[in-house]
Scaffold this motif. Sequence first.
Motif, PDB file in Angstrom:
ATOM      1  N   SER A   1       4.304   1.491   0.229  1.00  0.00           N
ATOM      2  CA  SER A   1       3.872   0.207   0.798  1.00  0.00           C
ATOM      3  C   SER A   1       3.496   0.383   2.264  1.00  0.00           C
ATOM      4  CB  SER A   1       4.934  -0.884   0.608  1.00  0.00           C
ATOM      5  OG  SER A   1       6.083  -0.626   1.381  1.00  0.00           O
ATOM      6  N   TYR A   2       4.193   1.275   2.949  1.00  0.00           N
ATOM      7  CA  TYR A   2       3.857   1.560   4.351  1.00  0.00           C
ATOM      8  C   TYR A   2       2.516   2.284   4.433  1.00  0.00           C
ATOM      9  CZ  TYR A   2       5.468   1.640   9.178  1.00  0.00           C
ATOM     10  OH  TYR A   2       5.623   1.391  10.509  1.00  0.00           O
ATOM     11  N   TRP A   3       2.352   3.317   3.599  1.00  0.00           N
ATOM     12  CA  TRP A   3       1.084   4.055   3.568  1.00  0.00           C
ATOM     13  C   TRP A   3      -0.074   3.124   3.209  1.00  0.00           C
ATOM     14  CZ3 TRP A   3      -0.373   8.953   4.927  1.00  0.00           C
ATOM     15  CH2 TRP A   3       0.655   9.844   5.261  1.00  0.00           C
ATOM     16  N   ASP A   4       0.131   2.241   2.234  1.00  0.00           N
ATOM     17  CA  ASP A   4      -0.919   1.310   1.832  1.00  0.00           C
ATOM     18  C   ASP A   4      -1.293   0.362   2.978  1.00  0.00           C
ATOM     19  OD1 ASP A   4      -1.045   2.454  -0.691  1.00  0.00           O
ATOM     20  OD2 ASP A   4       0.219   0.917  -1.629  1.00  0.00           O
ATOM     21  N   ALA A   5      -0.289  -0.079   3.743  1.00  0.00           N
ATOM     22  CA  ALA A   5      -0.563  -0.940   4.901  1.00  0.00           C
ATOM     23  C   ALA A   5      -1.369  -0.176   5.957  1.00  0.00           C
ATOM     24  CB  ALA A   5       0.746  -1.467   5.493  1.00  0.00           C
ATOM     25  N   MET A   6      -1.052   1.101   6.145  1.00  0.00           N
ATOM     26  CA  MET A   6      -1.824   1.915   7.084  1.00  0.00           C
ATOM     27  C   MET A   6      -3.259   2.065   6.580  1.00  0.00           C
ATOM     28  SD  MET A   6       0.221   2.778   9.589  1.00  0.00           S
ATOM     29  CE  MET A   6      -0.315   4.280  10.355  1.00  0.00           C
ATOM     30  N   LYS A   7      -3.402   2.318   5.290  1.00  0.00           N
ATOM     31  CA  LYS A   7      -4.731   2.521   4.697  1.00  0.00           C
ATOM     32  C   LYS A   7      -5.597   1.272   4.878  1.00  0.00           C
ATOM     33  CE  LYS A   7      -6.941   3.907   0.392  1.00  0.00           C
ATOM     34  NZ  LYS A   7      -6.745   4.147  -1.025  1.00  0.00           N
ATOM     35  N   SER A   8      -5.014   0.102   4.720  1.00  0.00           N
ATOM     36  CA  SER A   8      -5.772  -1.145   4.862  1.00  0.00           C
ATOM     37  C   SER A   8      -5.763  -1.663   6.304  1.00  0.00           C
ATOM     38  CB  SER A   8      -5.242  -2.207   3.902  1.00  0.00           C
ATOM     39  OG  SER A   8      -3.906  -2.530   4.215  1.00  0.00           O
ATOM     40  N   LYS A   9      -5.126  -0.900   7.200  1.00  0.00           N
ATOM     41  CA  LYS A   9      -5.021  -1.266   8.626  1.00  0.00           C
ATOM     42  C   LYS A   9      -4.402  -2.665   8.776  1.00  0.00           C
ATOM     43  CE  LYS A   9      -7.503   0.788  11.642  1.00  0.00           C
ATOM     44  NZ  LYS A   9      -7.913   1.913  12.377  1.00  0.00           N
TER      45      LYS A   9
END
Length: 129
Positions: free
Chosen positions: A18-26
């Motif tokens: 979920s953290y990586w996904d938030a980074m990916k979507s900025k």
Amino acid sequence: MNAHAMLTKDEVVALEKSYWDAMKSKDGRRTSELSGKTALVTGAQGVMRIEKEKMGKMTEEGNWSLESYVLDDVEVSTPSPDIALIAYTVRQSVTMDGKSQNLRAADSSVWIRGSNGWECHAHSETFLK
């Protein structure tokens, strides 16, 4: 997720993703929510202490993007119901300052359950050859 049960490996991996996904979507709001009040971060820039709000701004700003990531060799430890540790290798495709790169790193995070749910209080990344 049960309020006082130990997290399963899949649940810890889902938190990390979920953290990586938030980074990916900025998504700075989401990375801020997932960060501890002050997170300790180590990596190529050295050691940093990053406040929740600054983590959100860092996610949204900057000339970078995360196109994709894959976690491998995942290890999880839950020494108590309110602490979860995760370590893994990650393959990531990023663009920094207009230059596309494929990177491989070994990462780890410390998640702590508090009154606002699970938050990442420490993260480390070491680039691999």
